[in-house]
Design an enzyme around this catalytic site. Structure first.
Site, short mmCIF file in Angstrom:
data_model
loop_
_atom_site.label_atom_id
_atom_site.label_comp_id
_atom_site.label_asym_id
_atom_site.label_seq_id
_atom_site.Cartn_x
_atom_site.Cartn_y
_atom_site.Cartn_z
N GLY A 29 0.82 -1.21 0.00
CA GLY A 29 0.00 0.00 0.00
C GLY A 29 0.85 1.24 0.00
O GLY A 29 2.06 1.18 -0.22
N ASN A 30 0.21 2.38 0.21
CA ASN A 30 0.94 3.64 0.28
C ASN A 30 0.28 4.53 1.32
O ASN A 30 -0.79 4.21 1.83
CB ASN A 30 0.99 4.31 -1.11
N SER A 31 0.91 5.64 1.61
CA SER A 31 0.45 6.45 2.74
C SER A 31 -0.43 7.63 2.33
O SER A 31 -0.52 8.61 3.05
CB SER A 31 1.66 6.94 3.55
N SER A 32 -1.11 7.52 1.19
CA SER A 32 -2.03 8.60 0.81
C SER A 32 -3.20 8.68 1.80
O SER A 32 -3.83 7.67 2.10
CB SER A 32 -2.57 8.33 -0.60
N ALA A 96 -3.78 7.73 -5.10
CA ALA A 96 -2.43 7.18 -5.26
C ALA A 96 -2.62 5.71 -5.62
O ALA A 96 -3.02 4.89 -4.78
CB ALA A 96 -1.63 7.34 -3.98
#
Ligand code: C5P
Length: 225
Positions: A29-32, A96
């Site tokens: 995942g990502n931190s958006s 994102a």
């Protein structure tokens, strides 16, 4: 009050960050945070638009955004955005989106085997949803907007990366956002440069994510007129 320059318009906004399963309990995942996308959806509503917000893994179901479609993976986000985009005047890809996903996600949790090296995770490329939307134009005259979160590095500055991306994606507008060093992800303020499909600067905006959202809609409204 706010100008109602999006009255009668249908807009689709994606927000948040996609997650790609590694196994049933783990993901890439990502931190958006999704804050900019939610701000875009709210601002569009305030300006009179009918809004569909496709939210990837938002912490809370957002209020005041219109129709909300929650999704998890890039494949789900792509399906939801494209379905909504067939009726839309504008699509804004503020999510994102994971560039890659694990090639295989086993049905059972991956186990640690003492003394054995972990198996590598093979990745495959995800479709570029923004690029597809810009190419396909699911409705005639549709305005397609992307975002580019860029860090400056030895290869060039934030704007060089953004310019290359704008040309590659084919979107009408690309909102380039400097991230890293406390800017961008998760914060309340934003500092953006908006490029057209040729990579030329059409505007800059600074301020809260609400202010940036309105600056983006100002540019979109001009293109719709
Ligand atoms: O290539 P990059 O991920 O930096 O591009 C960012 C822009 O492209 C964002 O608007 C994002 O929503 C979109 N994107 C996409 N599909 C992908 C990757 C990014 O639509 N697979």
């Amino acid at each position: 009050g706010t100008v109602r320059d999006l009255e009668g318009r249908v807009v689709v906004v994606s927000a948040g960050g996609t997650r790609e399963p590694i196994d049933p309990v783990r993901f890439l995942g990502n931190s958006s945070s999704g804050k900019q996308g939610v701000a875009l959806a709210r601002a569009a509503r305030a300006r009179g638009a009918e809004v569909v917000l496709v939210g990837a893994n938002l912490a809370l179901p957002p209020e005041g955004v219109g129709t909300y479609v929650p999704v998890v993976t890039t494949a789900e986000l792509r399906t939801a955005v494209r379905a909504a985009a067939s009726d839309a005047d504008v699509v804004v890809m503020a999510a994102a989106v994971a560039d890659f996903r694990p090639a295989h996600a086993p049905d059972a949790k991956i186990k640690k085997v003492p003394g054995r090296a972990p198996a590598p995770i093979e990745l495959v490329e995800n479709p570029d949803i923004l690029r597809e939307l810009a190419t396909d134009r699911l409705r005639a005259g549709q305005v397609v907007v992307g975002f580019a979160a860029e860090t400056g590095d030895a290869d060039g500055d934030v704007l060089d990366h953004g310019r290359a991306k704008a040309r590659r994606k084919g979107a009408d507008l690309v909102v380039v956002n400097a991230v890293g060093g406390g800017r961008g992800f998760g914060t309340d303020d934003n500092d953006v440069t908006v490029l057209d499909a040729a990579g030329d600067v059409v505007a800059t905006a600074h301020g809260s994510k609400d202010e940036v959202a309105h600056a983006v809609w100002d540019l979109v409204a001009k293109r719709l007129a």
